[in-house]
Motif scaffolding. Sequence first.
Motif, PDB file in Angstrom:
ATOM      1  N   VAL A  15       0.839  -1.200   0.000  1.00  0.00           N
ATOM      2  CA  VAL A  15       0.000   0.000   0.000  1.00  0.00           C
ATOM      3  C   VAL A  15       0.875   1.251   0.000  1.00  0.00           C
ATOM      4  N   LEU A  16       1.898   1.251   0.851  1.00  0.00           N
ATOM      5  CA  LEU A  16       2.778   2.414   0.936  1.00  0.00           C
ATOM      6  C   LEU A  16       3.583   2.586  -0.348  1.00  0.00           C
ATOM      7  N   HIS A  61      -8.806   4.573   4.845  1.00  0.00           N
ATOM      8  CA  HIS A  61      -8.757   3.677   5.990  1.00  0.00           C
ATOM      9  C   HIS A  61      -7.987   2.394   5.678  1.00  0.00           C
ATOM     10  N   MET A  62      -7.385   1.821   6.709  1.00  0.00           N
ATOM     11  CA  MET A  62      -6.794   0.485   6.655  1.00  0.00           C
ATOM     12  C   MET A  62      -7.480  -0.370   7.705  1.00  0.00           C
ATOM     13  N   ILE A  63      -7.865  -1.593   7.336  1.00  0.00           N
ATOM     14  CA  ILE A  63      -8.477  -2.521   8.281  1.00  0.00           C
ATOM     15  C   ILE A  63      -7.519  -3.692   8.437  1.00  0.00           C
ATOM     16  N   GLU A  64      -6.966  -3.863   9.628  1.00  0.00           N
ATOM     17  CA  GLU A  64      -5.911  -4.853   9.870  1.00  0.00           C
ATOM     18  C   GLU A  64      -6.509  -6.248  10.060  1.00  0.00           C
ATOM     19  N   THR A  65      -6.951  -6.829   8.971  1.00  0.00           N
ATOM     20  CA  THR A  65      -7.584  -8.140   9.010  1.00  0.00           C
ATOM     21  C   THR A  65      -6.567  -9.281   9.079  1.00  0.00           C
ATOM     22  N   TYR A  66      -5.409  -9.113   8.428  1.00  0.00           N
ATOM     23  CA  TYR A  66      -4.394 -10.182   8.351  1.00  0.00           C
ATOM     24  C   TYR A  66      -5.036 -11.508   7.925  1.00  0.00           C
ATOM     25  N   HIS A  67      -5.928 -11.437   6.943  1.00  0.00           N
ATOM     26  CA  HIS A  67      -6.718 -12.603   6.556  1.00  0.00           C
ATOM     27  C   HIS A  67      -5.931 -13.643   5.756  1.00  0.00           C
ATOM     28  N   LEU A  68      -4.924 -13.193   5.038  1.00  0.00           N
ATOM     29  CA  LEU A  68      -4.086 -14.107   4.248  1.00  0.00           C
ATOM     30  C   LEU A  68      -2.628 -13.684   4.382  1.00  0.00           C
ATOM     31  N   VAL A  79       9.814  -7.862   6.805  1.00  0.00           N
ATOM     32  CA  VAL A  79       9.365  -8.011   8.192  1.00  0.00           C
ATOM     33  C   VAL A  79       9.766  -6.789   9.012  1.00  0.00           C
ATOM     34  N   GLU A  80      11.005  -6.330   8.848  1.00  0.00           N
ATOM     35  CA  GLU A  80      11.492  -5.185   9.611  1.00  0.00           C
ATOM     36  C   GLU A  80      10.762  -3.893   9.226  1.00  0.00           C
ATOM     37  N   GLU A  81      10.569  -3.689   7.930  1.00  0.00           N
ATOM     38  CA  GLU A  81       9.948  -2.444   7.483  1.00  0.00           C
ATOM     39  C   GLU A  81       8.469  -2.378   7.860  1.00  0.00           C
ATOM     40  N   GLU A  82       7.831  -3.543   7.998  1.00  0.00           N
ATOM     41  CA  GLU A  82       6.417  -3.530   8.358  1.00  0.00           C
ATOM     42  C   GLU A  82       6.203  -2.958   9.762  1.00  0.00           C
ATOM     43  N   LYS A  83       7.266  -2.965  10.579  1.00  0.00           N
ATOM     44  CA  LYS A  83       7.149  -2.455  11.939  1.00  0.00           C
ATOM     45  C   LYS A  83       6.936  -0.938  11.960  1.00  0.00           C
ATOM     46  N   THR A  84       7.397  -0.263  10.917  1.00  0.00           N
ATOM     47  CA  THR A  84       7.287   1.199  10.886  1.00  0.00           C
ATOM     48  C   THR A  84       6.312   1.718   9.831  1.00  0.00           C
ATOM     49  N   VAL A  85       5.892   0.850   8.928  1.00  0.00           N
ATOM     50  CA  VAL A  85       5.108   1.320   7.791  1.00  0.00           C
ATOM     51  C   VAL A  85       3.744   1.861   8.211  1.00  0.00           C
ATOM     52  N   LYS A  86       3.170   1.321   9.285  1.00  0.00           N
ATOM     53  CA  LYS A  86       1.863   1.814   9.719  1.00  0.00           C
ATOM     54  C   LYS A  86       1.940   3.283  10.142  1.00  0.00           C
ATOM     55  N   GLN A  87       3.030   3.643  10.800  1.00  0.00           N
ATOM     56  CA  GLN A  87       3.196   5.041  11.191  1.00  0.00           C
ATOM     57  C   GLN A  87       3.303   5.937   9.962  1.00  0.00           C
ATOM     58  N   GLU A  88       3.986   5.452   8.936  1.00  0.00           N
ATOM     59  CA  GLU A  88       4.112   6.247   7.711  1.00  0.00           C
ATOM     60  C   GLU A  88       2.756   6.445   7.052  1.00  0.00           C
ATOM     61  N   LEU A  89       1.946   5.397   7.011  1.00  0.00           N
ATOM     62  CA  LEU A  89       0.626   5.513   6.415  1.00  0.00           C
ATOM     63  C   LEU A  89      -0.261   6.464   7.220  1.00  0.00           C
ATOM     64  N   GLU A  90      -0.153   6.394   8.529  1.00  0.00           N
ATOM     65  CA  GLU A  90      -0.911   7.333   9.364  1.00  0.00           C
ATOM     66  C   GLU A  90      -0.443   8.761   9.110  1.00  0.00           C
ATOM     67  N   GLY A  91       0.864   8.915   8.860  1.00  0.00           N
ATOM     68  CA  GLY A  91       1.386  10.230   8.532  1.00  0.00           C
ATOM     69  C   GLY A  91       0.839  10.773   7.230  1.00  0.00           C
ATOM     70  N   HIS A  92       0.414   9.870   6.347  1.00  0.00           N
ATOM     71  CA  HIS A  92      -0.206  10.276   5.086  1.00  0.00           C
ATOM     72  C   HIS A  92      -1.712  10.466   5.237  1.00  0.00           C
ATOM     73  N   GLY A  93      -2.211  10.382   6.473  1.00  0.00           N
ATOM     74  CA  GLY A  93      -3.614  10.672   6.723  1.00  0.00           C
ATOM     75  C   GLY A  93      -4.534   9.474   6.795  1.00  0.00           C
ATOM     76  N   MET A  94      -3.987   8.256   6.738  1.00  0.00           N
ATOM     77  CA  MET A  94      -4.844   7.084   6.801  1.00  0.00           C
ATOM     78  C   MET A  94      -5.183   6.744   8.248  1.00  0.00           C
ATOM     79  N   GLU A  95      -6.410   6.278   8.453  1.00  0.00           N
ATOM     80  CA  GLU A  95      -6.824   5.777   9.762  1.00  0.00           C
ATOM     81  C   GLU A  95      -6.723   4.255   9.758  1.00  0.00           C
TER      82      GLU A  95
END
Length: 343
Positions: A228-229, A239-246, A286-302
């Motif tokens: 996404v990023l 919005h992002m919905i953290e389903t982790y479905h697959l 794996v490492e980058e996923e730890k910070t990517v959510k903050q970046e997306l929130e910085g772009h205005g995503m909930e």
Amino acid sequence: MKRRTFLYGAMGTAIAATAVGCGGQQSSGGATGGNRGGGLSTIRVGHYFNENHPNHKALVEVFKPEVEQASNGEIEVQVFPNSQLGDEEAMSNGVRNGSIEMAVPGMLLANADRRLGLAEFPFLFNDHDHARRALDGDTGQFMVEACTDLGLKHMGWSLNGFRVISSNRAITKMDDFQGFRLRMPNVPVYIMCGEALGATITPMAITEIFTALEQGVIDGQENPYLTVLANGWYEVQSHMIETYHLMSPNMYLFNLELFNSLDADTQQIITAAADKSSRHAWNTSVEEEKTVKQELEGHGMEIIIPDESFRTDLHAAMDGVYAQLEQEFDWAGEQIEIAKSYA
């Protein structure tokens, strides 16, 4: 909104054809002329990721230099991101028929052999470590055998990631999926999962997603956070919905006939580079996923984390999918248990 332009489809095929035509006399498996076993002088690697994604960076920063240095410059590696050699189906088929030497697709080849859909059964893996152990073990070997049957040399697993849903509105309960137009890859298990959620599924190539979201053709899509990023979909989603479905892996695939025509030294160079590169891509993702959510929130995503009730409902919605899979494939029940045993 900013629009992304990609080369794909017929134009990507034309690029592939031009690369073959300019590379010298063609030998087995579609390789260009050279002085190593099988006449290999160029390896073209196609994938669908953006240049910012760890999968692309690993190919450019690890696989390419490893092969070129170990071969003393006799083999050149050319990496084509953004579906420049065709969409995922075209690239995968290109490696199978030998018009492309190598690709790093996802699991769309499950359309050709349903065994390859196993890794993306819903909620099969608890986390990245569980998935890695399974793919390095019997679960992975089960799918490697399917690749061999399709004329492909499987050389490594890299990571796309656990998939989440991006949306143009909040989704906090199952009823919110009703009427929701969700893009998914054209893979049977994806379609089954999306329909089980209650969404209206629209399959399309990854290169078409940005424009489809921008123009309102679809309401959302599902992919790992990093994808996404990297593709900038935050510009057209809220919005992002953290389903982790697959959980979606990627495969390092080489044309099997061509690989078998190479001398042992060249085979070792390619497989060693592929193993190092694919693992590097996995670990970096794996490492980058730890910070990517903050970046997306910085772009205005909930980012919406499903509560216990919503998550329970998400898992329960997949019961019918599992029943259907186990009824359709005599191997499914056993392989599900084997995969879960690596938790």
